[in-house]
Design an enzyme around this catalytic site. Structure first.
Site, PDB file in Angstrom:
ATOM      1  N   ASP A 207       0.847  -1.254   0.191  1.00  0.00           N
ATOM      2  CA  ASP A 207      -0.092   0.040   0.054  1.00  0.00           C
ATOM      3  C   ASP A 207       0.872   1.311  -0.049  1.00  0.00           C
ATOM      4  O   ASP A 207       1.985   1.425   0.513  1.00  0.00           O
ATOM      5  CB  ASP A 207      -0.804  -0.060   1.235  1.00  0.00           C
ATOM      6  CG  ASP A 207      -1.908   1.251   1.386  1.00  0.00           C
ATOM      7  OD1 ASP A 207      -2.660   1.472   0.618  1.00  0.00           O
ATOM      8  OD2 ASP A 207      -1.623   1.827   2.374  1.00  0.00           O
TER       9      ASP A 207
ATOM     10  N   GLU B 289       1.067  -0.574  -5.045  1.00  0.00           N
ATOM     11  CA  GLU B 289       0.194   0.523  -5.366  1.00  0.00           C
ATOM     12  C   GLU B 289       0.673   1.718  -5.645  1.00  0.00           C
ATOM     13  O   GLU B 289       1.242   2.434  -4.650  1.00  0.00           O
ATOM     14  CB  GLU B 289      -0.973   0.558  -4.256  1.00  0.00           C
ATOM     15  CG  GLU B 289      -2.084   1.482  -4.683  1.00  0.00           C
ATOM     16  CD  GLU B 289      -2.448   2.510  -3.401  1.00  0.00           C
ATOM     17  OE1 GLU B 289      -3.221   3.362  -3.491  1.00  0.00           O
ATOM     18  OE2 GLU B 289      -1.569   2.481  -2.263  1.00  0.00           O
TER      19      GLU B 289
END
Length: 743
Positions: A422, A475
């Site tokens: 993330d 990401e």
């Protein structure tokens, strides 16, 4: 044998120095082992000292025979018990607490526990199996079962482990500091799995709020915040076939279609009025989710973070226990069994993992030993303005190793198939979401976070070596070059990068009223300009269906019919576009409502044919995607894609070919206006019959069923640089996928 009487007078060497006594009673002694436990008397005997505030009396019992050897006398210092025994023997302490008698080994009778190599590797930032070493480990020492606690707190003046087993009294179990690593350890005999515990830490400025264990393997159920002693994973793994085949199943030329979900709100038990009564456990989720994912044809599921996190509203993206599955859905064993069941069913499991930042809850990592230990000390480096969180100081070797060990913990112990990392963009740049003057340049004066970059490269190299075949997905939303390029070529080494540019452009296009789409024509084609610069995943994730952005179907323009047609066309376009696929739960059947983590998906919508039609289309797209090599074999190289029509903005029509490695093509034609187009000519490379394998407007998907009757035969009319062509009926707001029929 008689124990010596303690009078506190004269030079009775069974008494520690007054400074030691005062430090013990204030719970400030930095080296309790130098005072407590057995100590030689210079001959054959030993002094035994125990600090047991609240005890009524203490007897010493022979460990090998069980007979009472004598008693420890209470001194003038409440809680301090001392005695002398002319012969040194292994012993137990029999403690009368007034309401119960406890007999156990003395924690201070055991020597140092952690091996020098463990401490060396930890200090070096390269301990690959920290979760089997630090934290609370059920072990045996000299045949005695118990729990070894180990925690890193190099700037603490004293660390104690506290829990129900000692009345949460920090005076009872102060720990031993292992120089120079800054690790504190203690073996508490006879302690068992399930015990709740925390660490009481004395920092330079005094006692800190009780801290949860950074390497806890289990936790209490939030909102409670203590760590729990966990048994080693006990799971009958039956996924050998999957694990053996995984490296092949997860090659870059294999299909990868991911169903992203939030475990707590996918499906829940509801009461009579439709409110959530409780969330399902891992076994219950496995019973419901696995058949559903198989029906839809996804190759993998991706779970939003299931590491323990204090605030459910963070969706798991602010975790505090990087080694413990949340207690919300069951035990670590339950989670491991869930992964096993997915693998047996042929479904891969990817976890979202957050090495970028952590919440500032007082029981967590923030100011862990009274100093900025896990985070940067300077808030211009260590505080995340967007999320009010703290940023890991990955330049510190111990923190670097801590996060590396977390990644390996999930991949190795839980057989996880991949990690989606993330907020990589926030890790790469020191000025991420900061204005001028709000950030600290790197040592070269630049904006790149060199420590985080080195960590990400090291992470990907270590995973490739230790867990071959596992995926690590970034990401990452910027133009950073080489995210999915090998570290040996100067890249970051990720398996894939989320294609955020494609997501933004394509969603912006599809939200336009069709009458205006001619002016946005290049938004759908622009992604092909850079499609081969990285290995991409096309993500329609949870972030796109929250915070006022509308659900996927509610982004679509037009009336109800047009919204569904647009949604079916968009999903078909996505599956036919180069790049692996990711779709968030609820999008697969056209949920109208924005996702809410406190409510389950609106499953009742599946009583309506339009919603069932979208769901069936997703299943058919997944099956076609997996069965047709042209759709997945070459989606990261230019040879796998060929434009036929990219410039028909007036009609909002696109057409392209997808090619397999053996030269087999698929034809994709998209019409993004509500106007049916009869006899639209498109050149094709092979003469003969082309079979319609997907028509997003088919009646089976609740469409208007305008199309080509299942197939069409070429005409000897050259077009678009091809020797033959097809005259196709293009459905309104529809996508066709056709393949040549051999023969």
């Amino acid at each position: 044998m008689d124990s010596s009487k303690q009078t506190g007078k004269g030079k009775d060497s069974s008494l520690p120095d007054i400074s030691d006594i005062e430090a013990l009673t204030r719970a400030e002694h930095p080296d309790p082992f130098s005072v407590l436990g057995p100590h030689g008397d210079g001959e054959d005997g030993q002094y035994i000292r125990a600090f047991l505030p609240g005890a009524v009396s203490v007897n010493v019992v022979a460990r090998d025979g069980g007979e009472v050897l004598g008693r420890l006398d209470d001194s003038q210092v409440p809680g301090l018990y001392v005695g002398h025994f002319p012969q040194a023997r292994g012993y137990l302490l029999q403690v009368d607490w007034g309401n119960a008698v406890q007999t156990s080994e003395d924690p201070y009778s055991f020597g140092p526990l952690l091996g020098e190599m463990d401490l060396y590797l930890f200090a070096e930032g390269n301990h690959r199996d920290l979760s089997s070493c630090f934290g609370a480990q059920l072990i045996e020492v000299d045949g005695v079962p118990g729990v070894r606690f180990a925690v890193w707190a190099p700037n603490a003046r004293r660390v104690s482990v506290v829990g129900d087993f000692n009345g949460w009294d920090g005076r009872r179990h102060p720990m031993r500091l292992r120089h120079p690593s800054g690790v504190w350890e203690l073996f508490v005999p006879r302690l068992q799995a399930g015990e709740a515990y925390k660490y009481e830490i004395l920092g330079a400025q005094g006692i800190l709020p009780l801290k949860a264990d950074p390497v806890a393997l289990a936790t209490q159920l939030p909102p409670d915040t203590a760590s729990k002693v966990a048994s080693p994973l006990s799971i009958d793994w039956q996924d050998g076939d999957w694990m053996q085949a995984r490296a092949q199943l997860q090659r870059h030329d294999a299909p990868l279609s991911i169903y992203e979900l939030h475990v707590g709100s996918w499906q829940c038990e509801v009461d009579d009025v439709g409110e959530i009564a409780r969330q399902y456990t891992w076994p219950e989720l496995a019973e419901r989710l696995i058949p559903y994912v198989q029906q839809l044809g996804f190759t993998h599921i991706e779970l939003m973070p299931i590491m323990e996190h204090p605030f459910g509203g963070s969706w798991g993206y602010q975790p505090l226990s990087q080694f413990a599955p949340t207690a919300r859905f069951g035990s670590p064993d339950d989670f491991a069994a869930f992964v096993n069941a997915c693998h047996v069913a042929g479904i891969g499991v990817i976890l979202d993992w957050v090495p970028a930042h952590f919440p500032n809850d007082t029981h967590g990592l923030a100011q862990f030993d009274g100093t900025a230990l896990y985070e940067y000390a300077n808030p211009l480096e260590g505080f995340h303005q967007d999320w009010n969180t703290l940023i890991y100081n990955l330049g510190r070797t111990e923190v670097h190793g801590f996060m590396l060990a977390s990644a390996l913990h999930w991949l190795k112990h839980f057989h996880i198939d991949g990690l989606r990392v993330d907020a990589v963009a926030s890790m790469l740049y020191r000025d991420y979401s900061r204005k001028s003057g709000e950030w600290v340049p790197n040592r070269f004066g630049g904006r790149e976070n060199l420590e985080a970059i080195e960590f990400l490269r090291h992470l990907n190299d270590v995973v490739a070596h230790e867990v071959p075949g596992a995926l690590v997905i970034a990401e990452e939303s910027t133009a950073w070059p080489g995210v999915s390029q090998g570290t040996d070529q100067g890249g970051l080494g990720f398996s894939y990068k989320w294609n955020m540019g494609w997501m933004h452009d394509s969603l912006h296009y599809i939200q336009q009223d069709p009458v205006y789409r001619a002016h946005h024509h290049n938004e759908l084609s622009f992604g092909l300009v850079y499609a081969w610069t990285e290995r991409f995943i096309l993500p329609i994730s949870h972030d796109e269906v929250v915070h006022g952005k509308h659900s996927l179907i509610d982004k679509m323009p037009g009336d109800r019919w047009q919204k569904f047609a647009n949604l079916r066309a968009y999903l078909s376009f996505m599956w036919a576009h180069p790049g692996k696929k990711l779709l968030f739960m609820g999008c697969e059947f056209g949920q109208w409502r924005e996702w809410n983590h406190d409510q389950q998906l609106d499953w009742y919508l599946l009583q309506y044919p339009e919603h069932r039609g979208v769901q069936k289309l997703v299943g058919d797209l997944n099956r076609l995607y997996r069965e047709q090599p042209a759709l997945h074999e070459q989606d990261d190289v230019a040879q796998g894609f060929q434009w036929l029509i990219g410039d028909d903005a007036a009609n909002s029509v696109y057409a392209w070919l997808r090619w397999s490695k053996d030269g087999s093509p698929l034809l994709v034609v998209a019409n993004f206006t509500p106007v049916p187009r009869a006899g639209y000519r498109i050149g094709v490379p092979l003469a003969g019959t082309w079979q319609e394998v997907i028509n997003s407007d088919s009646a089976v998907y609740a469409g208007s069923d305008y199309g080509n009757g299942g197939g069409v035969v070429t005409e000897e009319l050259p077009s678009h640089g091809q020797g033959s062509s097809l005259a196709l009926n293009l459905p309104p707001l529809g996508v066709l996928i056709l393949r040549p029929v051999a023969g």
